[in-house]
Write a protein that holds these residues in place. Structure first.
Motif, PDB file in Angstrom:
ATOM      1  N   ASP A   1       0.809  -1.205   0.000  1.00  0.00           N
ATOM      2  CA  ASP A   1       0.000   0.000   0.000  1.00  0.00           C
ATOM      3  C   ASP A   1       0.851   1.268   0.000  1.00  0.00           C
ATOM      4  N   ALA A   2       2.188   1.106   0.004  1.00  0.00           N
ATOM      5  CA  ALA A   2       3.078   2.264   0.020  1.00  0.00           C
ATOM      6  C   ALA A   2       2.918   3.052  -1.276  1.00  0.00           C
ATOM      7  N   LYS A   3       2.997   4.382  -1.167  1.00  0.00           N
ATOM      8  CA  LYS A   3       2.857   5.248  -2.319  1.00  0.00           C
ATOM      9  C   LYS A   3       4.073   5.108  -3.229  1.00  0.00           C
ATOM     10  N   GLN A   4       3.839   4.855  -4.506  1.00  0.00           N
ATOM     11  CA  GLN A   4       4.914   4.663  -5.454  1.00  0.00           C
ATOM     12  C   GLN A   4       5.301   6.006  -6.080  1.00  0.00           C
ATOM     13  N   LEU A   5       6.544   6.408  -5.909  1.00  0.00           N
ATOM     14  CA  LEU A   5       7.053   7.655  -6.466  1.00  0.00           C
ATOM     15  C   LEU A   5       7.967   7.351  -7.637  1.00  0.00           C
ATOM     16  N   PRO A   6       8.103   8.291  -8.556  1.00  0.00           N
ATOM     17  CA  PRO A   6       9.075   8.100  -9.639  1.00  0.00           C
ATOM     18  C   PRO A   6      10.474   7.916  -9.071  1.00  0.00           C
ATOM     19  N   LYS A   7      11.276   7.150  -9.762  1.00  0.00           N
ATOM     20  CA  LYS A   7      12.661   6.940  -9.343  1.00  0.00           C
ATOM     21  C   LYS A   7      13.484   8.211  -9.461  1.00  0.00           C
ATOM     22  N   ASP A   8      13.164   9.044 -10.455  1.00  0.00           N
ATOM     23  CA  ASP A   8      13.999  10.176 -10.822  1.00  0.00           C
ATOM     24  C   ASP A   8      13.301  11.508 -10.552  1.00  0.00           C
ATOM     25  N   PHE A   9      14.103  12.580 -10.519  1.00  0.00           N
ATOM     26  CA  PHE A   9      13.566  13.938 -10.408  1.00  0.00           C
ATOM     27  C   PHE A   9      13.902  14.670 -11.705  1.00  0.00           C
ATOM     28  N   LEU A  10      12.991  14.585 -12.679  1.00  0.00           N
ATOM     29  CA  LEU A  10      13.233  15.131 -14.021  1.00  0.00           C
ATOM     30  C   LEU A  10      12.367  16.347 -14.323  1.00  0.00           C
ATOM     31  N   HIS A  11      11.106  16.303 -13.869  1.00  0.00           N
ATOM     32  CA  HIS A  11      10.162  17.394 -14.085  1.00  0.00           C
ATOM     33  C   HIS A  11       9.351  17.555 -12.799  1.00  0.00           C
ATOM     34  N   ILE A  12       9.018  18.776 -12.446  1.00  0.00           N
ATOM     35  CA  ILE A  12       8.255  18.999 -11.214  1.00  0.00           C
ATOM     36  C   ILE A  12       6.910  18.287 -11.265  1.00  0.00           C
ATOM     37  N   ASN A  13       6.265  18.284 -12.412  1.00  0.00           N
ATOM     38  CA  ASN A  13       4.930  17.686 -12.490  1.00  0.00           C
ATOM     39  C   ASN A  13       4.951  16.163 -12.624  1.00  0.00           C
ATOM     40  N   ASP A  14       6.120  15.542 -12.433  1.00  0.00           N
ATOM     41  CA  ASP A  14       6.159  14.085 -12.282  1.00  0.00           C
ATOM     42  C   ASP A  14       5.606  13.675 -10.914  1.00  0.00           C
ATOM     43  N   PHE A  15       5.453  14.673 -10.020  1.00  0.00           N
ATOM     44  CA  PHE A  15       4.988  14.441  -8.654  1.00  0.00           C
ATOM     45  C   PHE A  15       3.687  15.201  -8.421  1.00  0.00           C
ATOM     46  N   ASP A  16       2.893  14.732  -7.476  1.00  0.00           N
ATOM     47  CA  ASP A  16       1.638  15.428  -7.173  1.00  0.00           C
ATOM     48  C   ASP A  16       1.882  16.553  -6.167  1.00  0.00           C
ATOM     49  N   LYS A  17       0.846  17.323  -5.937  1.00  0.00           N
ATOM     50  CA  LYS A  17       0.950  18.493  -5.055  1.00  0.00           C
ATOM     51  C   LYS A  17       1.386  18.104  -3.650  1.00  0.00           C
TER      52      LYS A  17
END
Length: 349
Positions: A88-104
Motif C-alpha cells: 500500500d506504500a505510495k509509489q514515487l518516480p525513481k527520478d527527479f526530471l520534471h516537477i509535475n512528475d509528482f503530485d501536489k
C-alpha cells in the motif's frame, strides 16, 4: 545576469541562499535566476482549483532498486524514518526530471522538509546524515559555478560524497553512448545528477540508470531551481498557491519549470517576453489544463501589476552566445529594473 542592470537591493533575494540547496531528491541544489518579492496583494480572491496529478512511473520491485530509491527519498523523510515497502506504500518516480512528475502533496512535503532540514543545519545540528556512505556522480556538460558548489556542498552536509565530471570528462553521445555512461556511473554511484544541453540526454540517463537521476538543467527545463524559488516563496510570501508570479525575459527553460510547477500547484503565472520568444505552447497548455491562470504577454509593465513575485533570467544562456548582441537589442525593456520594481509596488493594490 550579465546583460541586465541590478535591481533594488532591498527588493531582491540573492541568487541562492546556501542552505536552500538541500532540496529535491538528493540534497537538491540550485543555480541562477533572480527572484523579487513584492508585498502580497490582500485584495486577491483565493482560488479553489482541482488538480489531477500525473501518473508516476512505478519503482522496480527488486530489493536493489528499492534500496537505491531509498537514497533519493531519504532527503525528505524524517531522520528516524524507514522507507515503506508494503504493497500500500505510495509509489514515487525513481527520478527527479520534471516537477509535475509528482503530485501536489509530494512537492509540498519536499519543500516543507527542506525548511526543516535547513533550520536544523543552520542551528549547527549536523546529525541528519541520510547520504552517509553514499556517492553522487555530477555530470556537467554545461559548466556552472553555482550548481556545482550548491549540489556538492548540499550533498556533503547530508553526509555524502559528490564526484564532479566536467565537459571533458564525459562526452555523452560522442565518446560513449548515453546508455553506457548511465550503466557505468550507476555501478559506482548511488545517485546521478546531470546538467546537460539536450533534454533527451536526461531522459536517456534516467531510462538506462538503475539509480535515481536528478535533472540539474536541460535546454527544456530546470526543476531544481524552481523548487528552490518555491521554497523562497514559502519563506517570504508564506504560500505558493493563489499567488501571482511574473517572469520578465526569455520564455526559456526557467519559464517551462514555472509552468510545470503551476501544473501541480494552482497560481497565477505571467510570462512577459518579446514577440518570438514565447515559451513552448504545449507546456503552457499543460499548466492551463491543470487549473492555473497562465498569461503570455509582450508588456512587462502591465504584467507586473498586482504581482507577489517578479522574476527574471539572463537574455542569452550558454549555447546562445552568438545571439547575445541581437538579444541585447530585442530584450531592451524586458528586465527587472528599479523603475519596473517601483511600478510594481505602485500598482500592487
Amino acid at each position: 545576469s550579465g546583460n541586465q542592470p541590478p535591481v533594488s537591493p532591498s527588493s531582491t533575494l540573492r541568487r541562492r541562499q546556501s542552505l536552500k540547496h538541500l532540496l529535491a531528491m538528493a540534497a537538491a541544489a540550485i543555480s541562477g535566476g533572480h527572484l523579487v518579492l513584492s508585498t502580497p496583494a490582500s485584495t486577491r480572491r483565493p482560488q479553489s482549483l482541482p488538480l489531477h496529478p500525473p501518473s508516476a512511473r512505478p519503482i522496480a520491485a527488486s530489493s536493489a532498486s528499492a534500496a537505491r530509491h531509498g537514497v533519493a527519498a531519504a532527503a525528505v523523510s524524517s531522520p528516524a524514518a524507514v522507507p515503506s515497502t508494503g504493497k500500500d506504500a505510495k509509489q514515487l518516480p525513481k527520478d527527479f526530471l520534471h516537477i509535475n512528475d509528482f503530485d501536489k502533496d509530494t512537492i509540498m512535503k519536499i519543500l516543507n522538509r527542506a525548511i526543516e532540514v535547513k533550520a536544523m543545519i543552520k542551528s549547527g545540528d549536523r546529525s541528519f546524515q541520510p547520504f552517509k556512505g553514499k556517492s553522487m556522480a555530477m555530470i556537467f556538460a554545461k559548466p556552472s559555478m553555482r550548481t556545482r558548489v550548491s549540489f556538492e556542498t548540499g550533498f556533503f552536509l547530508l553526509g555524502g560524497h559528490a564526484v564532479y565530471l566536467g565537459p571533458d570528462d564525459i562526452q555523452m553521445g560522442k565518446r560513449e553512448e548515453t546508455r553506457d555512461v548511465a550503466r557505468v556511473l550507476s555501478g559506482y554511484n548511488d545517485i546521478i545528477m546531470a546538467r546537460v544541453f539536450a533534454h533527451q540526454d536526461i531522459l536517456d540517463l534516467a531510462k538506462y540508470a538503475p539509480v535515481p537521476v536528478i535533472n540539474g538543467l536541460t535546454d527544456y527545463n530546470h526543476p531544481c531551481q524552481i523548487m528552490a524559488d518555491a521554497l523562497t516563496m514559502l519563506e517570504h510570501v508564506g504560500r505558493i498557491e493563489n499567488t501571482k508570479v511574473v517572469y520578465v525575459g526569455d520564455g526559456n527553460n526557467i519559464v517551462h519549470s514555472w509552468l510545470l510547477l503551476a501544473a501541480v500547484i494552482p497560481f497565477h503565472f505571467v510570462c512577459a517576453c518579446p514577440k518570438g520568444f514565447e515559451p513552448d505552447a504545449k507546456t503552457v497548455e499543460i499548466a492551463r489544463s491543470a487549473g492555473s491562470k497562465i498569461e503570455i504577454t509582450n508588456d512587462p509593465k502591465e504584467a507586473v501589476k498586482g504581482a507577489d513575485v517578479v522574476y527574471t533570467d539572463v537574455w542569452a544562456s550558454m549555447g546562445q552566445k552568438e545571439e547575445a548582441e541581437y538579444r541585447k537589442k530585442v530584450f531592451q525593456g524586458f528586465m527587472v529594473s528599479l523603475p519596473l520594481v517601483l511600478y510594481c509596488h505602485l500598482h500592487q493594490f
